[in-house]
Design an enzyme around this catalytic site. Structure first.
Site, PDB file in Angstrom:
ATOM      1  N   GLU A 190      -4.282  11.027   1.637  1.00  0.00           N
ATOM      2  CA  GLU A 190      -2.986  10.752   2.116  1.00  0.00           C
ATOM      3  C   GLU A 190      -2.209  11.466   3.311  1.00  0.00           C
ATOM      4  OE1 GLU A 190      -0.244   9.944  -0.944  1.00  0.00           O
ATOM      5  OE2 GLU A 190       1.546  10.271   0.055  1.00  0.00           O
ATOM      6  N   LYS A 231       4.565  11.994  -9.220  1.00  0.00           N
ATOM      7  CA  LYS A 231       3.554  11.803  -8.426  1.00  0.00           C
ATOM      8  C   LYS A 231       3.563  12.564  -7.277  1.00  0.00           C
ATOM      9  CE  LYS A 231       1.162   9.083  -5.406  1.00  0.00           C
ATOM     10  NZ  LYS A 231       1.110   9.562  -3.840  1.00  0.00           N
ATOM     11  N   ASP A 288     -11.464  19.473 -12.377  1.00  0.00           N
ATOM     12  CA  ASP A 288     -11.409  18.213 -12.991  1.00  0.00           C
ATOM     13  C   ASP A 288      -9.868  17.673 -12.765  1.00  0.00           C
ATOM     14  OD1 ASP A 288     -11.059  15.886 -14.757  1.00  0.00           O
ATOM     15  OD2 ASP A 288     -12.383  17.136 -16.455  1.00  0.00           O
ATOM     16  N   HIS A 317       6.396   9.894   7.462  1.00  0.00           N
ATOM     17  CA  HIS A 317       5.307   9.293   7.004  1.00  0.00           C
ATOM     18  C   HIS A 317       4.648   8.624   7.990  1.00  0.00           C
ATOM     19  CE1 HIS A 317       3.117   9.021   3.394  1.00  0.00           C
ATOM     20  NE2 HIS A 317       2.955   7.643   3.563  1.00  0.00           N
TER      21      HIS A 317
HETATM   22  C1  MEV Z   1       4.570   9.583  -1.878  1.00  0.00           C
HETATM   23  O1  MEV Z   1       3.162   9.848  -2.114  1.00  0.00           O
HETATM   24  C2  MEV Z   1       5.328  10.442  -2.922  1.00  0.00           C
HETATM   25  C3  MEV Z   1       6.806  10.300  -3.074  1.00  0.00           C
HETATM   26  O2  MEV Z   1       7.037   8.993  -3.491  1.00  0.00           O
HETATM   27  C4  MEV Z   1       7.344  11.416  -3.875  1.00  0.00           C
HETATM   28  C5  MEV Z   1       8.718  11.105  -4.483  1.00  0.00           C
HETATM   29  O3  MEV Z   1       9.204   9.866  -4.324  1.00  0.00           O
HETATM   30  O4  MEV Z   1       9.356  12.151  -4.882  1.00  0.00           O
HETATM   31  C6  MEV Z   1       7.574  10.518  -1.803  1.00  0.00           C
END
Ligand code: MEV
Length: 420
Positions: A82, A260, A276, A374
């Protein structure tokens, strides 16, 4: 003193970055050569790692800079597909340095295995009988791995839970073991299997499952950082991040995305070191739901100076011995670059990256949104996919970002134009 602080590291070529990493981590020429090849993992070595091997899937490995953890500087290898993850972690670590970086603690490398006992006539009596046999059971479990015992590890305790189920009460014994620098799955699974017949004899029941729990809540790492409000962009940004965190704290839909973002930092280091990733993901999310409602793995507050204070507490079952960490040549080098001396230290570094990653995401989300930063990084992938060659990539990226059209069709159009 060695410093991981770099200005404009991203502007270097991959070869120049490798030279900096080699200098920082005292890599030999042979190690540098290995890191320069995209096929460092030999197909025959791979064939011994898993089954039906027919190829190798290489991933880009970046290095996160600027990390200071417990007053020690780290360069942190991150293997991930990513864009913007490595840049965001490095940026957050630079902001954290102003107030000393990251500070850690841990509960030790303690794993649990579960032994499921069913058809027990008197579960409450069986529970106490298992406690009465504690020393004997520990002796049997600890006879399995003299090396681990010599290092101070081994089975240390047991717990017994009686859990009602649709099929009747189950007696679940937890074997608690210190697995030192191993992730510990093999260690505790071997111990659990060795104890099973003795447990059947003691309880009069039937043992089915004998397996570790990935909810490694006795193997926690904790990391804390104070982020200077000015470095962050002012007190308004601090407030925005606290609001963003609060959303995740109270809403599982947001918490999943928030966590995430934390795993965006954690998993690439787990991958780079050959650990792992599934175990870490399972442990993290189960821990986030431990109070019956899924929530944030981090906290963010404003202190009395108006600075931002972040914490993370997360299970971290990673090892330095056993598994791919020792077998995969790049994983071995990732550990060397990190310069970690124990599995616990590795776990703390990984959690610090998770905290940094989370802060970077919340800062972007609470201010300009994540798309601008991004997208300019994502645009590089789009440009390459559209056939942009190295001489025109920057031009294609700049045009897509300027026009806010980061799309494959537009990239193809630009490539066609530029190539005449
Ligand atoms: C993107 O890979 C991760 C985010 O969505 C995390 C978040 O929303 O805190 C930007």
């Amino acid at each position: 003193m060695k410093t991981s602080e770099f200005k404009g590291f991203y502007k270097l070529s991959p070869e120049q970055r490798l030279a900096e990493v080699a200098k920082f981590s005292d890599l030999t020429q042979a190690e540098v050569d290995l890191l320069s090849t995209s096929s460092a993992l030999d197909i025959h070595a791979a064939d011994h790692m898993i089954e039906n091997v027919f190829s190798i899937m290489p991933l880009p490995m970046g290095v996160a800079v600027n990390f200071k953890i417990n007053d020690k500087d780290y360069l942190i290898p991150m293997a991930v597909e990513e864009p913007s993850v490595v840049a965001a972690a490095s940026n957050a670590a630079r902001m954290a340095r102003v107030k000393g970086g990251y500070f850690t603690s841990n509960t030790g490398p303690i794993m649990r295995a579960q032994i499921q006992i069913v058809n027990v006539a008197d579960p409450y009596a069986a529970r106490l009988k298992l406690f009465e046999a504690r020393e004997k059971l520990m002796e049997i479990a600890n006879s399995k791995d003299p090396m681990l015992i010599s290092l101070g590890g081994g089975m240390k305790d047991l717990e017994v839970h009686i859990i009602p189920s649709p099929l009747g009460d189950m007696v679940i014994m937890h074997l608690i073991a210190d697995t030192r620098d191993a992730m510990g799955a093999n260690t505790v699974n071997t111990m659990a299997e060795a104890l099973a017949p003795h447990i059947e004899q003691i309880t009069g029941g039937r043992v089915y499952l004998r397996i570790l729990s990935n909810l490694a809540d006795l193997r926690l790492v904790r990391v804390r950082a104070v982020i200077d409000k000015e470095a962050l962009g002012g007190e308004e940004v601090v407030d925005g991040i606290v609001w963003a965190y609060t959303f995740a704290a109270v809403d599982p839909y947001r918490a999943a995305t928030h966590n995430k973002g934390i795993m965006n930092g954690i998993i690439p280091v787990v991958t780079a070191t050959g650990n792992d990733t599934r175990a870490i993901e399972a442990g993290a999310h189960a821990y986030a739901a431990r109070n019956g409602r899924y929530t944030s793995l981090t906290t963010w507050e404003k202190n009395s100076d108006g600075d931002l204070v972040g914490t993370i507490e997360i299970p971290m079952a990673v090892g330095l011995v056993g598994g791919a960490t020792k077998v995969h040549p790049i994983a071995r080098l990732a550990v060397k670059i990190l310069g970690v001396k124990s599995a616990v230290e590795l776990g703390e570094v990984i959690a610090a990256v998770g905290l940094a990653q989370n802060m970077a995401a919340l800062r972007a989300l609470a201010t300009e949104g994540i798309q601008r930063g991004h997208m300019s990084l994502h645009a590089r992938n789009v440009a390459v996919a559209a056939g942009a060659t190295p001489d025109i990539i920057d031009t294609v990226v700049a045009a897509m970002v300027k026009e806010r059209k980061v799309r494959q069709d537009y990239a193809e159009e630009l490539v066609k134009q530029l190539k005449g």
